[in-house]
Motif scaffolding. Structure first.
Motif, short mmCIF file in Angstrom:
data_model
loop_
_atom_site.label_atom_id
_atom_site.label_comp_id
_atom_site.label_asym_id
_atom_site.label_seq_id
_atom_site.Cartn_x
_atom_site.Cartn_y
_atom_site.Cartn_z
N LYS A 287 68.33 39.81 3.68
CA LYS A 287 69.36 39.30 4.84
C LYS A 287 68.83 40.13 6.17
CE LYS A 287 73.29 37.29 2.17
NZ LYS A 287 72.43 35.67 2.60
N LYS A 288 68.81 40.01 7.22
CA LYS A 288 69.12 40.79 8.78
C LYS A 288 70.46 40.56 8.21
CE LYS A 288 66.64 40.47 13.08
NZ LYS A 288 66.08 39.76 13.67
N VAL A 289 70.79 42.48 8.97
CA VAL A 289 72.57 42.39 9.43
C VAL A 289 72.33 43.61 10.14
CG1 VAL A 289 73.54 44.32 8.20
CG2 VAL A 289 71.87 42.99 6.31
N THR A 290 73.66 43.23 10.91
CA THR A 290 74.52 44.04 11.75
C THR A 290 75.37 44.94 11.37
OG1 THR A 290 72.97 42.69 13.96
CG2 THR A 290 74.99 44.02 14.21
N LEU A 291 75.23 45.96 11.73
CA LEU A 291 76.89 46.78 11.59
C LEU A 291 76.95 47.27 12.34
CD1 LEU A 291 75.44 47.84 8.08
CD2 LEU A 291 77.04 46.27 7.64
N GLU A 292 78.33 46.83 13.12
CA GLU A 292 79.18 47.87 13.52
C GLU A 292 80.50 48.29 12.99
OE1 GLU A 292 82.09 49.59 16.58
OE2 GLU A 292 82.41 47.54 16.51
N LEU A 293 80.45 50.30 12.92
CA LEU A 293 81.13 50.36 12.01
C LEU A 293 82.25 51.92 12.30
CD1 LEU A 293 78.13 51.18 8.99
CD2 LEU A 293 79.59 49.10 9.43
N GLY A 294 82.53 53.19 11.98
CA GLY A 294 83.65 53.60 12.12
C GLY A 294 82.81 54.51 13.23
N GLY A 295 83.72 55.73 13.40
CA GLY A 295 83.74 56.79 14.97
C GLY A 295 84.38 57.57 15.11
N LYS A 296 83.91 58.67 14.97
CA LYS A 296 85.03 60.08 15.70
C LYS A 296 84.46 60.70 16.57
CE LYS A 296 87.81 62.88 13.83
NZ LYS A 296 89.65 62.43 14.31
N SER A 297 84.20 59.75 17.88
CA SER A 297 83.61 60.11 19.29
C SER A 297 83.73 61.11 19.94
CB SER A 297 83.84 58.83 20.14
OG SER A 297 83.70 57.73 19.20
N PRO A 298 83.03 62.18 20.29
CA PRO A 298 83.79 63.59 21.47
C PRO A 298 84.04 62.82 22.48
CG PRO A 298 81.07 63.56 21.07
CD PRO A 298 81.67 61.82 20.17
N ASN A 299 84.81 63.37 22.96
CA ASN A 299 85.11 63.44 24.40
C ASN A 299 85.01 64.57 25.49
OD1 ASN A 299 86.03 61.38 26.80
ND2 ASN A 299 87.55 60.85 25.64
N ILE A 300 84.71 64.92 26.06
CA ILE A 300 84.05 67.06 26.67
C ILE A 300 84.50 66.61 27.85
CG2 ILE A 300 82.21 68.34 26.84
CD1 ILE A 300 80.64 66.36 24.74
N VAL A 301 85.00 67.44 28.50
CA VAL A 301 85.82 67.84 30.10
C VAL A 301 85.54 69.13 30.32
CG1 VAL A 301 87.65 68.09 31.59
CG2 VAL A 301 87.63 66.24 29.50
N PHE A 302 84.30 69.31 31.51
CA PHE A 302 83.75 70.80 31.66
C PHE A 302 85.05 71.36 33.12
CE2 PHE A 302 79.89 68.96 29.88
CZ PHE A 302 79.37 69.98 29.48
N ALA A 303 84.65 72.46 33.22
CA ALA A 303 85.76 72.97 33.71
C ALA A 303 85.61 72.33 35.22
CB ALA A 303 84.74 74.57 33.81
N ASP A 304 84.47 71.37 35.43
CA ASP A 304 84.73 71.67 37.13
C ASP A 304 85.05 70.06 36.95
OD1 ASP A 304 82.18 69.95 35.58
OD2 ASP A 304 80.97 70.75 37.46
N ALA A 305 85.82 69.42 36.12
CA ALA A 305 86.17 67.64 36.10
C ALA A 305 87.47 67.77 36.90
CB ALA A 305 86.06 67.67 34.82
N ASP A 306 87.21 66.44 37.22
CA ASP A 306 88.32 66.10 37.84
C ASP A 306 89.37 65.95 36.84
OD1 ASP A 306 90.49 64.07 39.05
OD2 ASP A 306 89.59 64.35 40.45
N LEU A 307 90.61 66.78 37.03
CA LEU A 307 91.93 66.94 35.99
C LEU A 307 92.37 65.68 35.75
CD1 LEU A 307 91.73 69.74 33.88
CD2 LEU A 307 94.20 70.21 34.87
N LYS A 308 92.90 65.38 36.85
CA LYS A 308 93.99 64.28 36.97
C LYS A 308 93.25 62.63 35.65
CE LYS A 308 97.35 65.76 39.97
NZ LYS A 308 98.23 65.97 38.89
N MET A 309 92.23 63.19 36.35
CA MET A 309 91.35 61.77 36.53
C MET A 309 90.09 61.71 34.15
SD MET A 309 87.35 60.56 37.97
CE MET A 309 87.86 60.38 39.61
#
Length: 520
Positions: A287-309
């Protein structure tokens, strides 16, 4: 709220629940029950299986209880499908596909039907959002956002229905060649409990736009919104048998859908473990299969980022939808120069997240969808403490009624900790330091998953370089959990196969037929 069962029946079910039994019974349940929502809206909730454009009881007349996660009270019962019901639904879908009433009809007709479906939902969107909030526990404003994405995506799918035809291939004047795109047939679709209506639309849109027919299983804890909007299927002009729902449990209905030989494609959204099981079963029948499964996603903040945003994006990335989001930004990485400052601002922001009554306009984080999910999250709080991480804030149940938990942050974590490696699926985030771009890319990619990532920086060169190197199907820059119906969504590695939304979502529901004719 009005319930479909008597007080005696409820008492029996409570006893069964305390004994660890499944909440099931034999009942002569009506095919709809009146419900009054906490915000005063009243409506008729369909309770039957949806087969051949009608709500019908299950063969065995069994039902199961649907619980309000905000109050732990019964909402109603719905009919529970089993193997026989799946067989009936598949037969209806197979007949509808083979008679050509949908698969062979002019694509513009399918487009108009999907547009009608979107318009019906749009006319009723406040009620539908309220049903979603009642059943799932999510904040009403989150539910309204979900319904709007549903409407937008169905309209998008309608616009693509007549654009999937194929192409001419020039091999010289002695031949006429063309590649024709055709639907697969009956598609089995299994959707989760965290976004019940949104996942309904992400599955229905491309399947129906391309001429397939569908047998769907909703999550047993959140069946109500999908059943409610299914009443619009015949009103939209969609023929009988084209779309069917069999409510029920994964080990019975999900297995029956996956194993039915007449079903040519399986689309599943849920846990990676279940996805692997479905993939193996489907492989035995190719059978053809599409799977949208789990995650443990990284969210990266660099020192030059707008901190409040950046802090606001982290909040949205982990506490939106009560953290029950497969792509949640559950691993935050902060450049060491701003680590202490960001952690303090994030702590303050988390402690100001309004948690509680999901029907309150000021609530951002509603209830977890089930007692099981609440218990799982709290168990990871204890795991984090035992592993030596520092609990910055939260980590406690909120109140004694309803499945609420305080927004939770752990700092001083190590990359091999269970709370960093494993998907928790709740409002629970870990915060780590990094020094250089190369360091954080290595940390971000040190995961079996690859669903999403976030990058926060004012330097576009940094953003693009990290986006190119991080192993994730979706990368958000200076935003998070920011979906659009034209942008494909799906994962790498253990996060799945195929894509939802965007033009790519239609590929999973089509096959190519090559025709080569010699000319005389």
């Amino acid at each position: 709220m009005l319930s479909a069962s008597s007080s005696l029946l409820r008492s029996s079910l409570r006893t069964a629940a305390k004994s660890g039994l499944q909440l099931r019974c034999f009942s002569h349940l009506p095919l709809s029950v009146p419900i009054k929502l906490p915000n005063g809206l009243e409506y008729e909730q369909p309770t039957g299986l949806f087969i051949n454009n009608k709500f019908v009881p299950s063969v065995e007349k069994k039902t199961f209880e649907v619980i309000n996660p905000s109050t732990e009270e019964e909402i109603c019962h719905v009919y529970e499908g089993r193997e026989d019901d799946v067989g009936i639904a598949v037969s209806a879908a197979d007949t509808a596909f083979n008679n050509g009433s949908w698969s062979n009809i002019e694509p513009s007709y399918r487009a108009n039907c999907l547009l009608n479906l979107a318009n019906f939902i749009e006319q009723d969107k406040e009620l539908i959002a309220s049903i979603e909030t009642l059943d799932n526990g999510k904040a009403i404003n989150n539910a309204r956002g979900d319904v709007q994405v549903v409407i937008n995506y169905l309209k998008f799918a309608a616009g693509q229905a007549d654009k999937m035809g194929g192409r001419l291939i020039n091999t010289g004047d002695q031949y006429l060649n063309f590649a024709k795109r055709e639907p697969l047939g009956v598609c089995g679709q299994i959707i989760p409990w965290n976004f019940p209506l949104l996942m309904w639309a992400w599955k229905v849109g491309p399947a129906l736009a391309t001429g397939n027919t569908v047998v769907m299983k909703t999550a047993e804890s959140t069946p109500l919104s999908a059943l409610y909007v299914s009443q619009y299927i015949p009103k939209s002009g969609i023929p009988p048998g084209v779309f069917n729902i069999v409510s029920g449990f994964g080990k019975i209905v999900g297995e029956a859908i996956t194993n039915n030989p007449k079903i040519k494609k399986i689309a599943f959204t849920g846990s990676t473990a279940t996805g692997k099981h479905i993939y193996m079963n489907a492989a035995s029948q190719l059978k053809k299969v599409t799977l949208e499964l789990g995650g443990k996603s990284p969210n990266i903040v660099f020192a030059d980022a707008d901190l409040k945003m950046a802090v606001q994006s982290i909040i949205n990335g982990i506490y939106y939808n009560s953290g029950e989001v497969c792509c949640a930004g559950s691993r935050v990485y902060v450049q060491e120069e701003i680590y202490d400052q960001l952690l303090e601002e994030l702590k303050n922001a988390a402690e100001n997240v309004k948690v509680g009554d999901p029907f309150s306009e000021s609530t951002f984080q509603g209830a977890q969808t089930s007692q099981n999910q609440l218990s799982k999250i709290l168990s990871y709080v204890e795991i984090g403490k035992k592993e030596g991480a520092t609990l910055i804030t939260g980590g406690e149940r909120l109140g004694s009624k309803g499945y609420f938990i305080k927004p939770t942050i752990f700092g001083d974590v190590k990359e091999d900790m269970h709370i960093v490696k494993e998907e928790i699926f709740g409002p629970f985030v870990t915060v780590s330091k990094f020094k250089t771009l190369d360091d954080v890319v290595k940390m971000a990619n040190d995961s079996e998953y690859g669903l999403a990532a976030g990058i926060h920086t004012s330097n576009i060169n940094t953003a693009i370089k990290v986006a190119d190197q991080v192993k994730a199907g979706t990368v958000w820059i200076n935003t998070y959990n920011d979906f659009h119906h034209q942008v494909p969504f799906g994962g790498f590695n253990a996060s799945g196969l195929g894509r939802e939304m965007g033009l790519e979502s239609f590929e999973g529901y089509l096959q190519t037929k090559a025709v080569r004719a010699r000319l005389y």
